[in-house]
Design an enzyme around this catalytic site. Sequence first.
Site, short mmCIF file in Angstrom:
data_model
loop_
_atom_site.label_atom_id
_atom_site.label_comp_id
_atom_site.label_asym_id
_atom_site.label_seq_id
_atom_site.Cartn_x
_atom_site.Cartn_y
_atom_site.Cartn_z
N TRP A 127 77.84 55.53 45.83
CA TRP A 127 79.04 55.03 46.52
C TRP A 127 79.48 56.07 47.55
O TRP A 127 79.55 57.26 47.23
CB TRP A 127 80.15 54.78 45.49
CG TRP A 127 81.42 54.22 46.05
CD1 TRP A 127 81.54 53.19 46.92
CD2 TRP A 127 82.76 54.68 45.78
NE1 TRP A 127 82.87 52.95 47.19
CE2 TRP A 127 83.63 53.86 46.50
CE3 TRP A 127 83.28 55.69 44.98
CZ2 TRP A 127 85.01 54.02 46.47
CZ3 TRP A 127 84.65 55.86 44.94
CH2 TRP A 127 85.51 55.03 45.68
N ASP A 208 80.82 56.54 36.09
CA ASP A 208 81.68 55.68 36.90
C ASP A 208 81.42 54.24 36.44
O ASP A 208 80.32 53.71 36.64
CB ASP A 208 81.31 55.87 38.39
CG ASP A 208 82.26 55.12 39.31
OD1 ASP A 208 83.11 54.35 38.81
OD2 ASP A 208 82.13 55.30 40.54
N ALA A 210 82.78 50.78 37.06
CA ALA A 210 83.69 50.04 37.94
C ALA A 210 83.43 48.54 37.93
O ALA A 210 84.21 47.77 38.49
CB ALA A 210 83.58 50.57 39.37
N LYS A 243 87.85 45.13 39.91
CA LYS A 243 86.93 44.03 40.15
C LYS A 243 87.02 43.00 39.03
O LYS A 243 87.13 41.81 39.28
CB LYS A 243 85.49 44.53 40.25
CG LYS A 243 85.33 45.92 40.79
CD LYS A 243 85.34 45.98 42.30
CE LYS A 243 85.47 47.43 42.73
NZ LYS A 243 85.18 47.69 44.11
#
Length: 392
Positions: A127, A208, A210, A243
């Site tokens: 990212w 991470d 997400a 999300k």
Amino acid sequence: MLEALTAPPPDKILSLMDLFRADTRPERIDLGVGVYRDAQGLTPILDVVRRAEARLDAAATTKAYVGPAGDPRFVELVRDLAFGSDAPVDRLRGIQTTGGAGALRLLAGLIARARPGATVHLPDPTWVNHAALLADAGLKLSRYRYYDPATGGVALENMLEDIAAMASGDVIMLHGCCHNPTGADPSREDWQKIADAIAEREIFAFIDLAYQGFGDGLEADAWATRLLIRTLPQLVVAYSCSKNFGIYRDRAGAAFILARTPAEADIARAQLTVQSRIAYSMPPDHGAALVRDILADPASAALWRADVEAMRNRIASTRAALAAALVSLGHPGLRGLGAQKGMFSLLPLTPAQVARMRETFGIYMVDDGRINLAGLQISQIPVLKRALEAIL
Ligand code: LMR
């Protein structure tokens, strides 16, 4: 003072939002920023979220401060969602953060405090904001080989070789599921090897997470994180609710620490809370209150799980349809598309080709070729295919 500043380069992802808004061509397609879109091209507020908003609004009596660690009940509910009911809660601690990016930045600050100048190894690619926020915390950056463009999968042998060369006490950034930007996730067998290699080298894992729920489902997408928790003595996890709850702008997330002992976990949490106080005093309440309200009520939680499943299915069926449509292009760089997970995949395009896709065809994507499959309508697949035929 201010004259010393130079203009920063535009953010590779967020700058696309402005470019897209300024484009008036009716047929333009936004495959840029990672937000879910439904079959009508909208990023809806989930019904279950709207109902929670109405309940919270009716019950609200104050807007007094909550505190730098946020709401402990929210943290507990997200902890159970991410780590499951058999997580070692005696050594796990967390705080509420301003979205996943806030969690990443606070955890980076915590690592910098524990080990000033520590090296964080990032997957190549990763990212775009990872490097900037880790460097801002004073951490050193390195890359490990992750993606194999020839197969569209994980370059496992290269990754394991690079892990073996890391120094004990270094930090490795891992995407818990739905790797951003490639969509290439390790298999369970691969994860086992990765976890063992990290344990053997005594490397500190920074996960991470997400996109829980957008790859193979809520439980399956947490599998790797749970394996790492069982395998490693200590690690940290940045969690995003943006999300899977569709509450992007409300900025709800959490930062978790797994420590070697309950006492070390308490100290680490206290230091993490200081990071929050320094950075922004305390996280916003609204998004986290929605998540708490939904997860705490079994009926709402069941509706939400069905919503996540519907979003996941739409992304997966778009992915399958796109992969099937692009087979006839015969491009080796598109081979992995169908097997990749989550919202993102990398198209084999150079930045100049990405610019042509945008300028000539009105198709927007990140300049490394990352597309957000959730931004694509099934009816737009032939348009994307024709543009790729022309450009490739
Ligand atoms: C993305 O990768 O597109 C999202 O995570 C949005 C962002 O903040 O970059």
